[in-house]
Design a protein around this motif. Structure first.
Motif, PDB file in Angstrom:
ATOM      1  N   SER A  77       0.815  -1.122   0.163  1.00 50.00           N
ATOM      2  CA  SER A  77       0.165  -0.121  -0.085  1.00 50.00           C
ATOM      3  C   SER A  77       0.842   1.192  -0.129  1.00 50.00           C
ATOM      4  O   SER A  77       2.191   1.251   0.752  1.00 50.00           O
TER       5      SER A  77
ATOM      6  N   THR B 160       0.786   5.606   0.775  1.00 46.97           N
ATOM      7  CA  THR B 160      -0.070   6.522   1.485  1.00 46.97           C
ATOM      8  C   THR B 160       0.595   8.050   0.768  1.00 46.97           C
ATOM      9  O   THR B 160       1.656   8.363   0.882  1.00 46.97           O
TER      10      THR B 160
ATOM     11  N   THR C 124      -4.998   7.015   1.331  1.00 49.52           N
ATOM     12  CA  THR C 124      -4.337   5.571   1.292  1.00 49.52           C
ATOM     13  C   THR C 124      -5.254   4.892   0.273  1.00 49.52           C
ATOM     14  O   THR C 124      -6.238   4.687   0.485  1.00 49.52           O
TER      15      THR C 124
ATOM     16  N   HIS D 206      -5.389   1.104  -1.575  1.00 45.59           N
ATOM     17  CA  HIS D 206      -5.213  -0.240  -1.672  1.00 45.59           C
ATOM     18  C   HIS D 206      -5.580  -1.091  -2.686  1.00 45.59           C
ATOM     19  O   HIS D 206      -6.759  -0.919  -3.032  1.00 45.59           O
TER      20      HIS D 206
END
Length: 241
Positions: A29, A31, A44, A46
């Motif tokens: 992931s 950010t 963020t 995913h």
């Protein structure tokens, strides 16, 4: 990474970036955060990546037969091996589950079959034990997909021949007049009619006087014979003496 803008920002600001993953096995992931004065926004994301692959494999079968009559032979046991590393051989593994191939015994029609072999691997079959009353194990038979197809084995099963045998005994003796307390070491070799070592003779045979002697690729381990005495190897296949 931090990017600091030194000029006045009076319009919407978009950040675009990409990530390159090398050998990444865990969840991944990123950010991103934008700050201006007392204002801050954070995002963020995913993403789940999916992929698929197709596995090419092939199979082959062999047929065990009587070398004189062509009759199918059942009861011969074989092991499939695969070349690894710097030319070493180990038990081959299936492509679908990575489990080793178990020894295979020829059926009533003489056939043995292998499936899910790798298209780029090098294989060999080794005869662990021949049918009852037949000659010793054959030499390892090496092949890969290309050589097997060139030989036509994918269209018609390659025949592996064995010959019937009548066991015989071999006696070794050494006559000596002045060396009665000594012993002499002998090595027995199985040879063909041209004098070449016949590597098909394998296995362990009993000595009449007690003990055993093992043959590997047609050559025995050393046999110690006391002066003026004998050592007799029992049950050798006669066509290989």
């Amino acid at each position: 990474m931090t990017i600091k803008l030194t000029t006045r920002v009076d319009r919407p600001l978009v950040i675009r970036y990409k990530s390159i993953m090398l050998e990444q096995y865990a969840a991944y992931s990123n950010t991103a955060k934008i700050s201006a004065g007392s204002h801050s926004s954070e995002y963020t994301g995913h993403h789940t990546l999916e992929g698929s692959a197709f596995m090419n494999s092939w199979g082959l079968r062999f047929r065990k037969v009587d070398g004189d009559t062509g009759k199918a032979l059942s009861g011969a046991t074989f092991q499939l091996q695969q070349k690894v590393g710097h030319g070493d051989w180990e038990t081959a593994k299936r492509m679908d589950n990575d489990q080793p191939y178990e020894p295979v015994v020829s059926n009533s029609e003489g056939y043995i079959e292998y499936y899910l072999m790798g298209t780029r691997a090098k294989y060999r079959i080794v005869e662990i034990s021949p049918p009852a009353n037949y000659s010793g194990q054959m030499g390892p038979l090496e092949f890969d997909k290309k050589s097997a197809e060139e030989a036509g084995w994918h269209k018609e099963a390659h025949e592996i021949k064995n010959y019937t045998t009548q066991p015989g005994n071999l006696t070794i003796s050494k006559a000596s007049e002045n060396l009665k307390e000594n012993s002499f070491n002998f090595e027995v070799r199985a040879v063909d009619e041209d004098g070449n070592v016949n590597t098909q003779l394998q296995g362990t045979y009993k000595l009449q006087e007690g003990g055993e002697v093992t043959f590997h690729n047609g050559v025995s381990e050393e046999i110690s014979v006391p002066a003026n005495k004998e050592r007799t190897i029992l049950g050798l296949p006669t066509e290989k003496n």
